[in-house]
Scaffold this motif. Structure first.
Motif, PDB file in Angstrom:
ATOM      1  N   THR A   1       0.809  -1.218   0.000  1.00 49.75           N
ATOM      2  CA  THR A   1       0.000   0.000   0.000  1.00 49.75           C
ATOM      3  C   THR A   1       0.842   1.267   0.000  1.00 49.75           C
ATOM      4  O   THR A   1       0.553   2.212  -0.751  1.00 49.75           O
ATOM      5  N   LEU A   2       1.874   1.323   0.824  1.00 49.47           N
ATOM      6  CA  LEU A   2       2.689   2.533   0.903  1.00 49.47           C
ATOM      7  C   LEU A   2       3.369   2.830  -0.432  1.00 49.47           C
ATOM      8  O   LEU A   2       3.429   3.992  -0.862  1.00 49.47           O
ATOM      9  N   ILE A   3       3.880   1.807  -1.079  1.00 53.40           N
ATOM     10  CA  ILE A   3       4.532   2.009  -2.376  1.00 53.40           C
ATOM     11  C   ILE A   3       3.532   2.549  -3.390  1.00 53.40           C
ATOM     12  O   ILE A   3       3.808   3.512  -4.113  1.00 53.40           O
ATOM     13  N   ARG A   4       2.361   1.942  -3.430  1.00 58.19           N
ATOM     14  CA  ARG A   4       1.331   2.376  -4.383  1.00 58.19           C
ATOM     15  C   ARG A   4       0.928   3.824  -4.124  1.00 58.19           C
ATOM     16  O   ARG A   4       0.770   4.629  -5.072  1.00 58.19           O
ATOM     17  N   ASP A   5       0.746   4.187  -2.863  1.00 55.15           N
ATOM     18  CA  ASP A   5       0.330   5.552  -2.522  1.00 55.15           C
ATOM     19  C   ASP A   5       1.403   6.569  -2.889  1.00 55.15           C
ATOM     20  O   ASP A   5       1.100   7.661  -3.378  1.00 55.15           O
ATOM     21  N   ILE A   6       2.657   6.243  -2.626  1.00 58.05           N
ATOM     22  CA  ILE A   6       3.761   7.166  -2.917  1.00 58.05           C
ATOM     23  C   ILE A   6       3.893   7.394  -4.421  1.00 58.05           C
ATOM     24  O   ILE A   6       4.069   8.528  -4.873  1.00 58.05           O
ATOM     25  N   LEU A   7       3.780   6.337  -5.201  1.00 59.15           N
ATOM     26  CA  LEU A   7       3.962   6.470  -6.647  1.00 59.15           C
ATOM     27  C   LEU A   7       2.830   7.253  -7.307  1.00 59.15           C
ATOM     28  O   LEU A   7       3.042   7.947  -8.306  1.00 59.15           O
ATOM     29  N   GLY A   8       1.639   7.166  -6.758  1.00 58.63           N
ATOM     30  CA  GLY A   8       0.530   7.950  -7.289  1.00 58.63           C
ATOM     31  C   GLY A   8       0.338   7.759  -8.783  1.00 58.63           C
ATOM     32  O   GLY A   8       0.304   6.634  -9.300  1.00 58.63           O
ATOM     33  N   GLY A   9       0.256   8.870  -9.524  1.00 57.66           N
ATOM     34  CA  GLY A   9       0.011   8.821 -10.954  1.00 57.66           C
ATOM     35  C   GLY A   9       1.159   8.280 -11.777  1.00 57.66           C
ATOM     36  O   GLY A   9       0.990   7.983 -12.963  1.00 57.66           O
ATOM     37  N   ALA A  10       2.333   8.127 -11.171  1.00 56.13           N
ATOM     38  CA  ALA A  10       3.480   7.564 -11.897  1.00 56.13           C
ATOM     39  C   ALA A  10       3.404   6.042 -12.009  1.00 56.13           C
ATOM     40  O   ALA A  10       4.109   5.441 -12.811  1.00 56.13           O
ATOM     41  N   TYR A  11       2.541   5.430 -11.236  1.00 52.71           N
ATOM     42  CA  TYR A  11       2.426   3.970 -11.205  1.00 52.71           C
ATOM     43  C   TYR A  11       1.797   3.459 -12.493  1.00 52.71           C
ATOM     44  O   TYR A  11       0.696   3.882 -12.869  1.00 52.71           O
TER      45      TYR A  11
END
Length: 212
Positions: A121-131
């Motif tokens: 979850t933390l990785i996904r949230d940090i990456l935001g629109g770049a994911y």
């Protein structure tokens, strides 16, 4: 001194300190490595993550009491990160979130390579629109599966798929990738940046220390 929490139960001192040695070798940071008990396969799903959190928090308290001036969680899912930050008085770093933040410094489109069914979850949230998406090595369930000939091949195939999908960099969302030196292999073979979670954690600690 950085207190590094291994979220897998190991018994050989060299194995326990393997990730700490990587940080010491590259950044010159003293590291004290400890393992949580009774998790021989580490953290690889929601059940094992929930089991690990109280153990991680207890170990963080112990490391702070032993004089560590920062705490690192050697797991890309960053289990217990929020809980530790409310428990100890020293800075706390999660390997996964450090890798995600670092990925954004050089790429606008970031893929995630993980052994989990979902991106932490933390990785996904940090990456935001770049994911741009995730991939998982076929046949790999735990960190122990990675450092085998078939595990390495499956991981490289998954990284290749992420590049084909448009990833400009890849977050390696398992610290087992650090143990096998996989970031270097990805960059050499695929010519794409790969963010190793352990080196990313070390970079974050080193940057903060440099400003003190």
């Amino acid at each position: 001194m950085l207190g590094l929490i291994r979220v897998i139960t190991l018994h050989d001192e060299e194995d326990i300190h393997r990730h700490g040695a990587l940080i010491e070798g590259r950044y010159g940071i003293r590291v004290r490595s400890r393992c949580i008990p009774e998790q021989p396969l580490g953290v690889y799903d929601q059940v094992t993550e929930l089991e690990s959190i109280p153990k991680i928090v207890d170990l963080a308290r112990q490391l702070e009491h032993e004089g560590c001036t920062s705490i690192g969680i050697s797991c890309a899912a960053d289990p217990g990160l929020a809980e530790i930050r409310t428990t100890v008085r020293v800075p706390v770093y999660g390997a996964g979130s450090c890798a995600a933040h670092l990925a954004l410094t050089s790429a606008a489109r970031v893929g995630v390579l993980t052994i989990l069914e979902e991106v932490p979850t933390l990785i996904r949230d940090i990456l935001g629109g770049a994911y741009i998406g995730m991939d998982r090595p076929e046949g790999v369930v735990t960190t122990l599966d990675l450092n085998t000939p078939t595990g390495r091949l499956a991981a490289m195939e998954a990284a290749s798929r992420l590049k084909a999908e448009g990833a400009e960099s890849i977050v390696l969302a398992c610290t087992g990738f650090a143990t096998m030196g996989f970031a270097f292999e990805v960059e050499k073979e695929l010519h794409i940046r790969a963010l190793d979670p352990i080196y990313s954690l070390g970079a974050a600690v080193s940057a903060v220390n440099a400003n003190l």
